[in-house]
Enzyme design. Structure first.
Site, PDB file in Angstrom:
ATOM      1  N   GLU A   1     -10.135   2.786   3.464  1.00  0.00           N
ATOM      2  CA  GLU A   1      -9.731   3.920   2.623  1.00  0.00           C
ATOM      3  C   GLU A   1     -10.934   4.505   1.878  1.00  0.00           C
ATOM      4  O   GLU A   1     -11.092   5.724   1.788  1.00  0.00           O
ATOM      5  CB  GLU A   1      -8.669   3.439   1.632  1.00  0.00           C
TER       6      GLU A   1
ATOM      7  N   SER B   1       0.827  -1.207   0.000  1.00  0.00           N
ATOM      8  CA  SER B   1       0.000   0.000   0.000  1.00  0.00           C
ATOM      9  C   SER B   1       0.859   1.254   0.000  1.00  0.00           C
ATOM     10  O   SER B   1       1.902   1.313   0.632  1.00  0.00           O
ATOM     11  CB  SER B   1      -0.919   0.025   1.215  1.00  0.00           C
TER      12      SER B   1
ATOM     13  N   LYS C   1      -4.985  -6.275   3.587  1.00  0.00           N
ATOM     14  CA  LYS C   1      -4.858  -5.215   2.585  1.00  0.00           C
ATOM     15  C   LYS C   1      -6.225  -4.850   2.013  1.00  0.00           C
ATOM     16  O   LYS C   1      -6.529  -3.678   1.775  1.00  0.00           O
ATOM     17  CB  LYS C   1      -3.915  -5.673   1.459  1.00  0.00           C
TER      18      LYS C   1
ATOM     19  N   HIS D   1      -7.962  -2.752   4.562  1.00  0.00           N
ATOM     20  CA  HIS D   1      -7.319  -1.437   4.491  1.00  0.00           C
ATOM     21  C   HIS D   1      -7.953  -0.607   3.377  1.00  0.00           C
ATOM     22  O   HIS D   1      -8.293   0.567   3.566  1.00  0.00           O
ATOM     23  CB  HIS D   1      -5.814  -1.598   4.240  1.00  0.00           C
ATOM     24  N   ASN D   2      -8.124  -1.212   2.202  1.00  0.00           N
ATOM     25  CA  ASN D   2      -8.692  -0.474   1.084  1.00  0.00           C
ATOM     26  C   ASN D   2     -10.152  -0.116   1.319  1.00  0.00           C
ATOM     27  O   ASN D   2     -10.610   0.958   0.910  1.00  0.00           O
ATOM     28  CB  ASN D   2      -8.557  -1.298  -0.203  1.00  0.00           C
TER      29      ASN D   2
END
Length: 501
Positions: free
Chosen positions: A211, A132, A204, A207-208
């Site tokens: 985001e 990232s 991940k 995380h996105n």
């Protein structure tokens, strides 16, 4: 090419691949690079002749593999899905037992589970690593989330820790000015072993998803200041700059301030005003939302952020609808704009807390589903630098899990519960104001609804379950009996409730 001299190799020289390769070479590791289009590889190597570790360009896949020291470590940075499988299939006949393949793309975690299982059966090792930070992060220090074989990770760890973003371990602030190839004294590398098989790519993905929520919440704050308070982009840019000095200190708030202050070089108008309001997406936010639904975990704020992008995409329909559908006839805002800006800041922070609470709770459910053991405090630590959601706020999450490693929900931590309590009056005021003025705030509103639902011991789903028993004999539990006993009434002429056998 007779001697294997490279510590690691990389396949795929698009911008992310080139930048990650340079990051590795800048930290003193010799790296071999291969690209399907040979001319692209040759140009890249020729343009970067003096890296501390060195780049070795390889024209063939066979030569590329032979250039690597054992156990071979090969990073794949190509398009996720079929193209990644094709590269892996091409490598398998050339590799030997114990060699390690690292997928650094935006792969689905279940694809990573499949690949790891398949390669393990062939005597090879596989790591699925989230990367990232975009192009800049890949070049100067990303956040790296590796999952897979722990023993394979021990071979990759020195390289991953060297190239990852560095933060101050106490403050969580990025350490600037570190020299390539030299360790940062006392710095925390934003990478850590996440867990087996697909754990790295799963984290991940979440995380996105977080985001997506962060970006949409910032957009809603901007929309309120623009359409309710009537502030100009440059004014809002100054406000975001101030916000970035406090609890909202983050990469996304920082770049938002820059964007709002930017002038369009062609028209001279504020740049943000000439950008079309249709947002793209690459699917990871959707994956997060679908997975939350599959596991029965509430993550409404991430889902609303995805739907907001979907709604933005139907631009032509919205242009037509504006001529037909009417909103409220609200009076122009006549209150104190400074006070309302502060209320919007508090609403943004409270919504952010709820969004992260949902994301971390989703990871907690996933570890039970997939038999992982995730260290949530450490995950928050590696998000503090290099990645898109890097923020001072993440230090508070790390501290929350240090206080209670088994914390069920971030909202239950004393710091976050107090922060919500402090902000909630402003939060509710902002949501009400948006409704009065017809401004769409899906993440602010859904986060507040999530908070109100989570804090209530009794929700209206008692009526819903009665409805399900009425039309489908789905049974119900009783408040005056222990949990786990299910009853049914013979509708529409109910007799005494019978224990469902």
């Amino acid at each position: 090419m007779s001697e294997a001299t490279s510590e690691i190799g990389l396949i795929g020289l698009a911008v992310m691949g080139q930048n990650l390769a340079l990051n590795v070479a800048d930290h003193g590791f010799k790296i071999s690079v291969y690209n399907r289009t040979t001319s692209k590889m040759e140009e890249f190597v020729a343009n970067n002749p003096d890296t501390p570790g060195g780049l070795e360009g390889c024209e063939t896949l066979e030569g590329f593999v032979k250039s690597l020291k054992r156990p071979r470590k090969i990073i794949i940075l190509v398009q996720a899905g079929g193209p990644t499988d094709k590269v892996i299939d091409g490598l398998i006949p050339l590799l030997e037992k114990g060699d390690i393949i690292i997928d650094g793309g935006n792969a689905r975690w279940d694809d990573t589970i499949r690949r790891e299982k398949d390669l393990t059966s062939k005597g090879l090792r596989f790591i699925g690593s989230g990367v990232s930070g975009g192009e800049e992060g890949a070049r100067f220090g990303p956040s790296l989330m590796p999952g897979g074989d722990p023993e394979a990770w021990s071979h990759l760890e020195p390289i991953w820790k060297a190239i990852a973003a560095k933060v101050d371990p106490e403050t969580g602030k990025p350490i600037e000015g570190a020299e390539p190839g030299k360790p940062v004294e006392g710095g925390f590398s934003c990478t850590a072993y996440i867990g087996p098989d697909g754990a790295g790519h799963y984290v991940k993905m979440v995380h996105n998803g977080i985001e997506y929520g962060d970006m949409q919440m910032i957009c809603e704050a901007y929309d309120l200041m623009q359409n309710v308070l009537g502030l100009a982009p440059a004014e809002m840019g100054d406000i975001f700059t101030e916000w970035n000095k406090g609890d909202l200190d983050s990469f996304l708030v920082e770049i938002t301030a820059d964007i709002l202050k930017q002038t369009d070089p062609i028209t001279g108008k504020p740049f943000v005003d000439i950008v079309l309001d249709t947002a793209g997406q690459k699917g990871t936010g959707k994956w997060t939302s679908v997975n939350a639904l599959d596991m029965g975990t509430p993550a409404p704020t991430v889902a609303e952020a995805v739907f907001a992008r979907c709604l933005s995409a139907v631009k032509d329909e919205r242009v037509a609808a504006e001529k037909i559908l009417k909103g409220p006839e609200a009076e122009p805002f006549a209150g104190d704009k400074t006070e309302m800006v502060e209320a919007i800041r508090e609403a943004l922070y409270a919504s952010k807390i709820c969004s992260y609470a949902q994301g971390f709770q989703l990871m907690a459910y996933a570890q039970e589903e997939y038999d992982w053991k995730l260290n949530f405090g450490e995950i928050a630590q590696i998000f503090r630098g290099g990645c898109i959601i890097r923020a001072a706020f993440l230090q508070k999450i790390t501290e929350a899990y240090e206080r209670d490693p088994k914390l069920a929900n971030l909202l239950l931590d004393p710091y976050f519960s107090e922060a919500i309590h402090t902000a909630q009056k402003s939060w509710r005021k902002v949501v009400a104001l948006a409704a009065e003025h017809g401004v769409s705030i899906p993440t602010f509103a859904s986060a507040l609804s999530y908070y109100d639902g989570y804090r209530n011991s009794r929700l209206p789903q008692n009526l819903l379950q009665a409805q399900r028993d009425y039309f489908g004999a789905h049974t119900y539990e009783r408040t005056d009996e222990p949990r786990g006993k299910f009853y049914h009434i013979d509708w529409p002429d109910p007799a005494r409730p019978q224990l469902d056998k």
